[in-house]
Design a protein around this motif. Structure first.
Motif, PDB file in Angstrom:
ATOM      1  N   LYS A 113     -59.016 -20.467  25.884  1.00 37.82           N
ATOM      2  CA  LYS A 113     -57.585 -20.384  26.170  1.00 37.82           C
ATOM      3  C   LYS A 113     -56.984 -19.104  25.579  1.00 37.82           C
ATOM      4  N   GLU A 114     -57.392 -18.788  24.355  1.00 37.47           N
ATOM      5  CA  GLU A 114     -56.905 -17.576  23.691  1.00 37.47           C
ATOM      6  C   GLU A 114     -57.304 -16.330  24.498  1.00 37.47           C
ATOM      7  N   ASN A 115     -58.541 -16.316  24.990  1.00 35.83           N
ATOM      8  CA  ASN A 115     -59.002 -15.186  25.796  1.00 35.83           C
ATOM      9  C   ASN A 115     -58.254 -15.095  27.117  1.00 35.83           C
ATOM     10  N   MET A 116     -57.933 -16.240  27.700  1.00 31.65           N
ATOM     11  CA  MET A 116     -57.213 -16.241  28.977  1.00 31.65           C
ATOM     12  C   MET A 116     -55.774 -15.768  28.797  1.00 31.65           C
ATOM     13  N   GLU A 117     -55.170 -16.052  27.653  1.00 33.96           N
ATOM     14  CA  GLU A 117     -53.808 -15.594  27.404  1.00 33.96           C
ATOM     15  C   GLU A 117     -53.762 -14.078  27.278  1.00 33.96           C
ATOM     16  N   ASP A 118     -54.862 -13.473  26.822  1.00 40.58           N
ATOM     17  CA  ASP A 118     -54.942 -12.019  26.699  1.00 40.58           C
ATOM     18  C   ASP A 118     -55.379 -11.352  27.996  1.00 40.58           C
ATOM     19  N   PHE A 119     -55.816 -12.155  28.962  1.00 38.01           N
ATOM     20  CA  PHE A 119     -56.333 -11.624  30.222  1.00 38.01           C
ATOM     21  C   PHE A 119     -55.215 -10.991  31.044  1.00 38.01           C
ATOM     22  N   LYS A 120     -55.494  -9.806  31.535  1.00 37.22           N
ATOM     23  CA  LYS A 120     -54.557  -9.132  32.419  1.00 37.22           C
ATOM     24  C   LYS A 120     -55.318  -8.801  33.707  1.00 37.22           C
ATOM     25  N   PRO A 121     -54.902  -9.401  34.829  1.00 37.68           N
ATOM     26  CA  PRO A 121     -55.630  -9.150  36.073  1.00 37.68           C
ATOM     27  C   PRO A 121     -55.531  -7.669  36.476  1.00 37.68           C
TER      28      PRO A 121
END
Length: 77
Positions: free
Chosen positions: A62-70
């Motif tokens: 979840k933490e990694n997905m919050e930092d994800f920028k498409p």
């Protein structure tokens, strides 16, 4: 199996917190945290160990997905 009493729960959660702190401090290298892993497994019921491992994996994901920028979509004319 009987549910853990309050002191057993505190011991389990404390062992979990120590393990998670060690993993955070060592970039998730489990070999650096074997002592804490053994204490965690000794202080917590097996089902709780499985749950907490899955929970940590989920929180990290979840933490990694919050930092994800498409990536920007390329516009073709």
């Amino acid at each position: 199996m009987a549910a853990p009493n309050s002191s057993e729960r505190r011991a389990c959660w404390g062992a979990r917190d120590e393990l998670w702190k060690c993993l955070d401090d060592n970039n998730d290298q489990a070999s650096s945290c074997e002592k804490f892993q053994k204490e965690f497994e000794a202080n917590c019921p097996t089902q709780w160990v499985k749950y907490f491992i899955k929970r940590r994996d989920f929180l990290k994901f979840k933490e990694n997905m919050e930092d994800f920028k498409p990536a920007e979509e390329s516009t073709q004319s």
